[in-house]
Design a protein around this motif. Structure first.
Motif, PDB file in Angstrom:
ATOM      1  N   LYS A  98       0.826  -1.209   0.000  1.00 23.84           N
ATOM      2  CA  LYS A  98       0.000   0.000   0.000  1.00 23.84           C
ATOM      3  C   LYS A  98       0.863   1.263   0.000  1.00 23.84           C
ATOM      4  O   LYS A  98       0.545   2.233  -0.656  1.00 23.84           O
ATOM      5  CB  LYS A  98      -0.916   0.019   1.221  1.00 23.84           C
ATOM      6  CG  LYS A  98      -2.085  -0.917   1.115  1.00 23.84           C
ATOM      7  CD  LYS A  98      -2.977  -0.766   2.337  1.00 23.84           C
ATOM      8  CE  LYS A  98      -4.157  -1.697   2.260  1.00 23.84           C
ATOM      9  NZ  LYS A  98      -5.010  -1.601   3.456  1.00 23.84           N
ATOM     10  N   ALA A  99       1.948   1.247   0.732  1.00 22.71           N
ATOM     11  CA  ALA A  99       2.772   2.443   0.888  1.00 22.71           C
ATOM     12  C   ALA A  99       3.511   2.826  -0.389  1.00 22.71           C
ATOM     13  O   ALA A  99       3.577   4.000  -0.743  1.00 22.71           O
ATOM     14  CB  ALA A  99       3.765   2.247   2.024  1.00 22.71           C
ATOM     15  N   THR A 100       4.068   1.845  -1.100  1.00 20.84           N
ATOM     16  CA  THR A 100       4.917   2.160  -2.252  1.00 20.84           C
ATOM     17  C   THR A 100       4.354   1.688  -3.583  1.00 20.84           C
ATOM     18  O   THR A 100       4.809   2.126  -4.630  1.00 20.84           O
ATOM     19  CB  THR A 100       6.307   1.519  -2.083  1.00 20.84           C
ATOM     20  OG1 THR A 100       6.154   0.095  -2.022  1.00 20.84           O
ATOM     21  CG2 THR A 100       6.997   2.023  -0.827  1.00 20.84           C
ATOM     22  N   GLY A 101       3.408   0.748  -3.557  1.00 17.05           N
ATOM     23  CA  GLY A 101       2.875   0.200  -4.798  1.00 17.05           C
ATOM     24  C   GLY A 101       3.751  -0.884  -5.399  1.00 17.05           C
ATOM     25  O   GLY A 101       3.462  -1.391  -6.480  1.00 17.05           O
ATOM     26  N   GLN A 102       4.805  -1.278  -4.715  1.00 19.78           N
ATOM     27  CA  GLN A 102       5.707  -2.312  -5.222  1.00 19.78           C
ATOM     28  C   GLN A 102       5.001  -3.658  -5.205  1.00 19.78           C
ATOM     29  O   GLN A 102       4.313  -4.005  -4.251  1.00 19.78           O
ATOM     30  CB  GLN A 102       6.964  -2.378  -4.379  1.00 19.78           C
ATOM     31  CG  GLN A 102       7.968  -3.396  -4.879  1.00 19.78           C
ATOM     32  CD  GLN A 102       9.230  -3.421  -4.031  1.00 19.78           C
ATOM     33  OE1 GLN A 102       9.294  -2.812  -2.988  1.00 19.78           O
ATOM     34  NE2 GLN A 102      10.215  -4.136  -4.496  1.00 19.78           N
ATOM     35  N   ARG A 103       5.171  -4.424  -6.272  1.00 17.13           N
ATOM     36  CA  ARG A 103       4.552  -5.743  -6.378  1.00 17.13           C
ATOM     37  C   ARG A 103       5.312  -6.751  -5.530  1.00 17.13           C
ATOM     38  O   ARG A 103       6.530  -6.793  -5.550  1.00 17.13           O
ATOM     39  CB  ARG A 103       4.532  -6.197  -7.822  1.00 17.13           C
ATOM     40  CG  ARG A 103       3.854  -7.532  -8.003  1.00 17.13           C
ATOM     41  CD  ARG A 103       3.606  -7.815  -9.416  1.00 17.13           C
ATOM     42  NE  ARG A 103       2.399  -7.090  -9.777  1.00 17.13           N
ATOM     43  CZ  ARG A 103       1.731  -7.271 -10.899  1.00 17.13           C
ATOM     44  NH1 ARG A 103       2.169  -8.127 -11.778  1.00 17.13           N
ATOM     45  NH2 ARG A 103       0.649  -6.599 -11.155  1.00 17.13           N
ATOM     46  N   VAL A 104       4.556  -7.543  -4.767  1.00 17.93           N
ATOM     47  CA  VAL A 104       5.131  -8.580  -3.925  1.00 17.93           C
ATOM     48  C   VAL A 104       4.369  -9.881  -4.148  1.00 17.93           C
ATOM     49  O   VAL A 104       3.244  -9.874  -4.627  1.00 17.93           O
ATOM     50  CB  VAL A 104       5.095  -8.198  -2.421  1.00 17.93           C
ATOM     51  CG1 VAL A 104       5.943  -6.972  -2.150  1.00 17.93           C
ATOM     52  CG2 VAL A 104       3.683  -7.991  -1.933  1.00 17.93           C
ATOM     53  N   THR A 105       4.986 -10.982  -3.812  1.00 25.29           N
ATOM     54  CA  THR A 105       4.371 -12.297  -3.906  1.00 25.29           C
ATOM     55  C   THR A 105       4.152 -12.831  -2.502  1.00 25.29           C
ATOM     56  O   THR A 105       5.087 -12.858  -1.699  1.00 25.29           O
ATOM     57  CB  THR A 105       5.267 -13.262  -4.692  1.00 25.29           C
ATOM     58  OG1 THR A 105       5.493 -12.718  -5.989  1.00 25.29           O
ATOM     59  CG2 THR A 105       4.618 -14.626  -4.822  1.00 25.29           C
TER      60      THR A 105
END
Length: 67
Positions: free
Chosen positions: A27-34
């Motif tokens: 939510k904070a950075t928009g970085q995609r995680v798995t």
């Protein structure tokens, strides 16, 4: 004798691909995680790729949203 080849192709061990339901964004950075593991107490283990380096971490489940 002249039939089809019954030999099967050799299987290789490959890195399993992530399922679409495993993809989230921070939510904070928009970085995609798995999503790797859900501990059930509000904490989840995620993996992220940053600068071609795979990193894992434990974060709060409320800090991610489905991608």
């Amino acid at each position: 004798m002249f039939g089809k080849n019954k030999r099967t192709a050799a299987t290789t061990t490959a890195i399993p691909t992530a399922q679409p339901s495993d993809q989230y964004r921070l939510k904070a950075t928009g970085q995609r995680v798995t999503l790797l593991d859900d501990f059930g107490d509000g904490a989840v283990r995620v993996a992220m790729d940053s600068n071609n380096v795979l990193r894992e971490g434990i974060i709060r489940a409320r800090d991610i949203t489905p991608a």
